[in-house]
Design an enzyme around this catalytic site. Structure first.
Site, PDB file in Angstrom:
ATOM      1  N   LEU A 291       0.811  -1.215   0.000  1.00 31.36           N
ATOM      2  CA  LEU A 291       0.000   0.000   0.000  1.00 31.36           C
ATOM      3  C   LEU A 291       0.848   1.271   0.000  1.00 31.36           C
ATOM      4  O   LEU A 291       0.302   2.382  -0.049  1.00 31.36           O
ATOM      5  CB  LEU A 291      -0.925   0.001   1.221  1.00 31.36           C
TER       6      LEU A 291
ATOM      7  N   LYS B 103      15.050  -5.525   5.251  1.00 34.46           N
ATOM      8  CA  LYS B 103      15.349  -4.483   6.237  1.00 34.46           C
ATOM      9  C   LYS B 103      16.732  -4.618   6.861  1.00 34.46           C
ATOM     10  O   LYS B 103      17.389  -3.616   7.159  1.00 34.46           O
ATOM     11  CB  LYS B 103      14.277  -4.461   7.321  1.00 34.46           C
TER      12      LYS B 103
ATOM     13  N   ASP C 277       9.645   2.785  11.103  1.00 35.59           N
ATOM     14  CA  ASP C 277       8.653   1.941  11.782  1.00 35.59           C
ATOM     15  C   ASP C 277       8.471   2.430  13.220  1.00 35.59           C
ATOM     16  O   ASP C 277       7.394   2.296  13.796  1.00 35.59           O
ATOM     17  CB  ASP C 277       9.103   0.479  11.796  1.00 35.59           C
TER      18      ASP C 277
END
Length: 275
Positions: free
Chosen positions: A15, A65, A101
């Site tokens: 998204l 990551k 995050d």
């Protein structure tokens, strides 16, 4: 034309393009474009290193990551502390790695708790999302965290908890989950909904941040609502981590309302399509 993209695998349903492209439109950045690329941890260094100069930055999802942090020339303190990066920004001195995050969880907690004081958190899960969650909980003023997980992973999380000045304890699912959850001021769940399906009635006794947003609501948040507690979903966390990325890529303040509205509309469209 300035560009940015999200890297990960699988990446088809990300998204992030919805959020960033809506932000470009709302901010009047007509020349900007945000796309997605299927990239593994192994291929990330080559993809980023060979990227065209018009790419200002990359959002990074799993499994890249850890590779993103290793690849970077410069890192933020929080990315280094957490041990992973979800953001790579092109700078004159090289690639800069950050972990937004942390801001995602912090923003979601602010939406959930407002100005309410909180000192004790129940953190469900000890995987990758648990680390930025611990950072955000410490930023929020939490001093004590109980980690609910099937295995004791204190050896992995204790060093981070100590640096954040958090008192950390572990418990398994065989404990008195009702008492544990009632002792918490907030619950942060970082695990799939199916992992909790046998325990939600015991756990849902405090405000809940559930990082899951599809499908929504989750059984945990539904049960918490029935008990009179507010819940916030992972779409809010996703939006807040994107706001910071948007600003680092463009140097322009993120149009937050428009980005969040676009995200919610897309989630609603997808839910209707599934039905």
């Amino acid at each position: 034309m300035p560009r940015a993209a999200v890297l990960g695998s699988p990446i088809e349903h990300s998204l992030s393009p919805v959020l960033h492209n809506a932000g470009y439109e709302a901010a009047g950045l007509s020349g900007w474009d945000y796309t997605r690329f299927e990239v593994t941890a192994e291929s990330l260094p080559e993809v980023v290193g060979a990227s065209a100069p018009e790419f200002a930055g990359f959002s990074v999802t799993m499994p890249g990551k850890f590779a993103a942090l290793r690849f970077a020339d410069i890192t933020s303190d929080r990315a280094q502390l957490i041990g992973s990066a979800n953001t790579l920004v092109r700078r004159a001195e090289g690639w800069f790695a950050d972990n937004t995050d942390t801001e995602g969880v912090r923003g979601a907690l602010a939406e959930l708790l407002g100005d309410s004081p909180a000192r004790h958190a129940l953190l469900i899960g000890a995987g990758g999302t648990a680390r930025p969650a611990l950072w955000a909980l410490a930023e929020r003023g939490i001093t004590t965290v109980t980690v609910l997980n099937r295995s004791d992973r204190s050896a992995e999380l204790q060093p981070l908890a100590q640096k954040l000045e958090l008192e950390l304890s572990f418990t398994g699912f065989s404990g008195d989950l009702t008492a544990i959850s009632r002792a918490a001021d907030v619950i942060v769940s970082t695990v799939p909904a199916a992992a909790l399906e046998d325990y939600v009635f015991d756990i849902a006794h405090a405000p809940v941040l559930d990082v899951i947003y599809d499908p929504w609501p989750t059984p945990l948040t539904t049960c918490a609502a029935a008990n009179g507690y507010k819940s916030v979903g992972g779409q809010v966390m996703l939006a807040y981590q994107a706001f910071s990325q948007f600003e680092q890529f463009t140097g322009v303040a993120a149009p937050r309302e428009e980005m969040l509205e676009a995200l919610n509309q897309e989630l609603q469209r997808r839910s209707q399509t599934v039905k």
